[in-house]
Design a protein around this motif. Structure first.
Motif: not given
Length: 238
Positions: A154-160
């Motif tokens: 699953i792609a990361p939602l944001h750079d965290g």
């Protein structure tokens, strides 16, 4: 074992040797999440067993208290954040990300956390009343296998946090823990519920939120744990 110690430090409030971990080492520690789940499960089961000497409700309460204390309510916090963000997701992505980054808990989050704690308490009572305390060791273990698959697909939602985990999980890691889960399910078939539960949460989080984050991992762990408790209770009734 360095990776295991880092994972223990991150996922629990248990004392562990301190390491100055690089971003790569921290991300790689995710491979040890299921092992940390076994540690958490052993403590939860032990607390439930001790409390059950009074009665099954006391056993359920001590088990739940141990669960929250040993994890520092880390995953409950993620569940609350996802509940709040989900309520704002109908507006726009910027609002969703703003709610996720807000340290305050809203009404959706409070409700989700309260219901989760109540569900676990009731289901823990049912398991302890049926003498299934030992099976509790495997519930946190099975739930912590799922983030390895989510991080890879699953792609990361944001750079965290979710983005830091992406790419750290190798096919061999998935193969090892999946094999251990299937072996454990030979004796405890209810553990297989973790597979569809993880798939459903991954699909929901990808479609509803647009990607996975640290909060998404934590919320998913909480919900899979509850699904597994319910599966064990249902199996005991059958």
């Amino acid at each position: 074992m360095k990776g295991l110690c880092i994972a223990v430090q991150f996922l629990t409030r248990l004392p562990a040797p301190s390491f100055a971990a690089s971003d790569e080492a921290f991300a790689a520690s995710m491979r040890w999440f299921p092992a940390v789940g076994l540690i958490v499960g052993a403590l939860v089961a032990g607390a439930g067993w001790v409390g059950a000497h009074i009665d099954s409700w006391t056993g359920a309460l001590t088990a739940l208290a141990a669960w929250v204390l040993v994890t520092g309510a880390l995953h409950l916090d993620g569940l609350g954040d996802i509940a709040d963000a989900s309520g704002a997701a109908h507006k726009d992505r910027a609002r969703l990300l703003a709610v996720l980054s807000d340290p305050h808990v809203g009404s959706f989050g409070v409700t989700a956390i309260a219901l989760q704690l109540l569900a676990k308490l009731v289901l823990l009572h049912a398991m302890i009343a049926h003498g299934d305390t030992a099976a509790l060791v495997l519930v946190p273990f099975a739930a912590r296998i799922a983030p390895l698959f989510w991080a890879r697909w699953i792609a990361p939602l944001h750079d965290g946090l979710g983005a830091r985990f992406r790419g750290a999980i190798r096919p061999i890691d998935l193969g090892i823990w999946a094999t251990v889960l299937l072996a454990a399910a030979w004796s405890f078939p209810a553990l297989l519920v973790a597979i569809p539960a993880a798939a459903l949460w991954g699909r929901w989080i990808a479609q509803r939120m647009g990607g996975i984050s640290g909060d998404g991992h934590g919320a998913g762990i909480e919900l899979i744990e509850t699904a597994l408790l319910l599966a064990f209770c249902a199996g005991a009734k059958a």
